[in-house]
Scaffold this motif. Structure first.
Motif, PDB file in Angstrom:
ATOM      1  N   LEU A 158       0.810  -1.215   0.000  1.00  0.00           N
ATOM      2  CA  LEU A 158       0.000   0.000   0.000  1.00  0.00           C
ATOM      3  C   LEU A 158       0.845   1.268   0.000  1.00  0.00           C
ATOM      4  O   LEU A 158       0.456   2.274  -0.605  1.00  0.00           O
ATOM      5  N   TRP A 159       1.970   1.263   0.685  1.00  0.00           N
ATOM      6  CA  TRP A 159       2.773   2.479   0.825  1.00  0.00           C
ATOM      7  C   TRP A 159       3.243   3.039  -0.519  1.00  0.00           C
ATOM      8  O   TRP A 159       3.181   4.256  -0.721  1.00  0.00           O
ATOM      9  N   PRO A 160       3.729   2.201  -1.471  1.00  0.00           N
ATOM     10  CA  PRO A 160       4.106   2.789  -2.769  1.00  0.00           C
ATOM     11  C   PRO A 160       2.944   3.476  -3.485  1.00  0.00           C
ATOM     12  O   PRO A 160       3.152   4.480  -4.179  1.00  0.00           O
ATOM     13  N   HIS A 204      -2.472   2.274   6.026  1.00  0.00           N
ATOM     14  CA  HIS A 204      -1.774   1.640   7.144  1.00  0.00           C
ATOM     15  C   HIS A 204      -0.522   2.430   7.516  1.00  0.00           C
ATOM     16  O   HIS A 204       0.483   1.867   7.947  1.00  0.00           O
ATOM     17  N   ASN A 205      -0.582   3.730   7.322  1.00  0.00           N
ATOM     18  CA  ASN A 205       0.461   4.659   7.762  1.00  0.00           C
ATOM     19  C   ASN A 205      -0.180   6.050   7.750  1.00  0.00           C
ATOM     20  O   ASN A 205      -0.438   6.611   6.686  1.00  0.00           O
ATOM     21  N   ASP A 206      -0.474   6.577   8.945  1.00  0.00           N
ATOM     22  CA  ASP A 206      -1.194   7.845   9.014  1.00  0.00           C
ATOM     23  C   ASP A 206      -0.431   8.982   8.359  1.00  0.00           C
ATOM     24  O   ASP A 206      -1.035   9.902   7.798  1.00  0.00           O
ATOM     25  N   ALA A 248      -0.506  11.916   1.121  1.00  0.00           N
ATOM     26  CA  ALA A 248      -1.138  11.632  -0.165  1.00  0.00           C
ATOM     27  C   ALA A 248      -2.388  12.479  -0.379  1.00  0.00           C
ATOM     28  O   ALA A 248      -2.630  12.963  -1.485  1.00  0.00           O
ATOM     29  N   GLU A 249      -3.184  12.676   0.677  1.00  0.00           N
ATOM     30  CA  GLU A 249      -4.459  13.366   0.511  1.00  0.00           C
ATOM     31  C   GLU A 249      -4.372  14.869   0.744  1.00  0.00           C
ATOM     32  O   GLU A 249      -5.210  15.617   0.222  1.00  0.00           O
ATOM     33  N   SER A 294       1.391   5.051  14.488  1.00  0.00           N
ATOM     34  CA  SER A 294       0.825   5.627  13.267  1.00  0.00           C
ATOM     35  C   SER A 294       1.718   5.401  12.055  1.00  0.00           C
ATOM     36  O   SER A 294       1.260   5.570  10.918  1.00  0.00           O
ATOM     37  N   ALA A 295       2.968   5.028  12.276  1.00  0.00           N
ATOM     38  CA  ALA A 295       3.864   4.746  11.151  1.00  0.00           C
ATOM     39  C   ALA A 295       3.540   3.412  10.488  1.00  0.00           C
ATOM     40  O   ALA A 295       3.975   3.163   9.354  1.00  0.00           O
ATOM     41  N   VAL A 296       2.777   2.544  11.163  1.00  0.00           N
ATOM     42  CA  VAL A 296       2.485   1.222  10.611  1.00  0.00           C
ATOM     43  C   VAL A 296       0.994   0.899  10.646  1.00  0.00           C
ATOM     44  O   VAL A 296       0.608  -0.234  10.352  1.00  0.00           O
TER      45      VAL A 296
END
Length: 473
Positions: free
Chosen positions: A118-120, A159-161, A167-168, A228-230
């Motif tokens: 998801l992160w990429p 899954h990373n605040d 992104a948003e 929040s990092a994960v």
């Protein structure tokens, strides 16, 4: 995430507050219950985050002991060592007696985890609009568009605040977050430092309830910042409200650190406006939510009716919801799905066609309100295919494939349209593409309905790769 914050707040009250002994015993009991609950969750992020928060609490507590009562510092270090040994032993026993916990602990870093898929996507979304982001709630759409082919679940959260915010809301949102954290953490540490110095100047080594709230809040904030990092703890409203309370404690320690004249001048000059604006915003949010409650209620009723195959009831609930809320794409989606189900999969009779044409109307309105939603576009494409409007279906599916090119679900719907249009080789290719992504059983079933003489092409159908290609198609 909630358990982590409660652990830090309660252990701070147990160690540093001036409450009675039996109250401290209750706080200790709550800490043990929350630790047991955290073990039951099996959350690797939870384990690491609470460990980080307890390290922050330990560091702050040892510093305060050193400043306020140096003669007790050695005893405090001994207590910390004993506590660490007991926690480690308890964790070891739990891991040895639970196969699930043992397996999760042995895979603290799993390269196949959903997070790394998801992160990429979030970083690619950020590149689309680096300054201001693509807007609130849009990761669902861009997560589909940039999804890894192996990621077939709905990408609702990053899954990373931090990456989700970036992104948003772009660099502007990230800068706002950094300023917010810096202001509250700086003020919290400054308050804690001044409390410690004041207690040392008075020769007091005993606890302080204000200091307990401050050190507990700093530790709880550290837990959630690490977790929040994960994960997406702050997308859970209850956790966000608890953390708002924590930052409120850091902003206002509950005791005066300045003279009364300084506080009065500051209140009159600076604090009055935000103290009026924030309640006004809260009232506006509450009123806005109240006005939308009927529509949301009927939308939920329509959703559950569809889930239970009560299509006539779903149709009625969706219509009632639209009487109160005209800009909710979910209501139009539920209305269209109910009409499609009532139209059935049988022959194109007069009644069936009327339901299918009405479904096209509902899905079209849903797509108009949410033009980036590939799921709505795929359902609209299917509805067009069922009434043999193949030109419109082709345009709609091209939009859906642009926004979700690696979705097994969208490819299956696309294959259904191609099959209805008699384009069998392309339908076979679309179904095979869907099956290669997640072994789609519906695609496999539909593939068996295609005439056996059709030669299956090797490559999937060409998909639009850019806005220019999309417009040309």
């Amino acid at each position: 995430g909630f358990l982590e914050m409660v652990i830090c707040l309660c252990i701070a009250m147990m160690v540093w507050s001036r409450t009675r002994a039996w109250v401290k015993i209750l706080f200790g009991y709550v800490v043990l219950c929350c630790l047991a609950g955290l073990l039951m969750t099996g959350s690797r992020g939870g384990f690491l985050s609470v460990a980080f928060g307890l390290c922050v609490f330990t560091g702050l507590s040892l510093w305060r002991t050193w400043v306020t009562a140096p003669e007790r510092f050695g005893r405090a270090v001994f207590v910390v060592i004993v506590a660490v040994v007991l926690l480690a032993a308890g964790a070891g026993v739990a891991l040895s007696h639970s196969r699930t916990l043992g397996q999760r602990a042995s895979h603290l870093v799993d390269t196949q985890d959903i997070r790394f898929q998801l992160w990429p996507s979030a970083l690619t979304q950020f590149q689309q609009s680096p300054a201001f982001g693509t807007g609130s709630g849009t990761f669902l759409y861009y997560g589909r568009r940039f999804r890894n082919p192996g990621m077939q679940r709905e990408p609702v959260r990053v899954h990373n605040d931090y990456l989700h915010l970036l992104a948003e809301y772009g660099a502007v949102g990230a800068t706002g977050l950094l300023l917010f954290l810096a202001a509250h953490l700086w003020w919290g540490f400054r308050t804690f430092y001044q409390m410690g110095r004041r207690s040392a100047g008075q020769g007091a080594g005993e606890g302080s309830t204000a200091a307990a709230w401050t050190v507990g809040s700093l530790s709880a904030a550290a837990c959630l910042m690490a977790h929040s990092a994960v994960d997406f703890n702050l997308h859970i409203p209850a956790n966000a409200l608890v953390l708002a309370f924590v930052f409120g404690v850091l902003a206002n320690p509950g005791r005066s650190l300045e003279s009364n004249s300084e506080q009065t001048a500051r209140f009159r000059g600076v604090d009055l406006l935000p103290r009026l604006v924030l309640p006004a915003l809260a009232v506006a949010v509450v009123l806005g939510g109240i006005f939308r409650l009927p529509g949301e209620y009927y939308a939920e009723q329509a959703r559950t009716a569809l889930r239970d195959n009560h299509n006539a009831a779903a149709l009625d609930f969706a219509r009632r919801g639209l009487e109160y809320e005209h800009d909710n794409p979910q209501l139009y989606d539920y209305l269209g799905r109910a009409r499609m189900n009532l139209g059935g999969d049988g022959p194109d009779t007069l009644i069936a066609r009327s339901f299918r044409e009405a479904a096209v109307e509902a899905f079209s309105e849903a797509v108009r309100l949410s033009p980036q939603d590939s799921n709505l576009q795929a359902r609209l494409g299917e509805a067009y295919a069922r009434i043999n409007a193949f030109d419109e279906a082709e345009k709609t599916f091209r939009q859906a494939l642009f926004w979700d090119p690696n979705s097994s679900w969208v490819s299956t719907y696309y294959g259904f349209y191609l099959q209805q249009a008699g384009r069998y080789p392309e339908a076979v290719s679309a179904y095979q593409h869907a099956m290669s992504l997640d072994g789609n059983s519906i695609a496999f079933r539909n593939l068996g309905q295609i005439p056996t003489w059709v030669a299956a092409p090797i490559l999937p159908p060409a998909l639009p790769r850019s806005n220019t290609d999309l417009e040309r198609n």
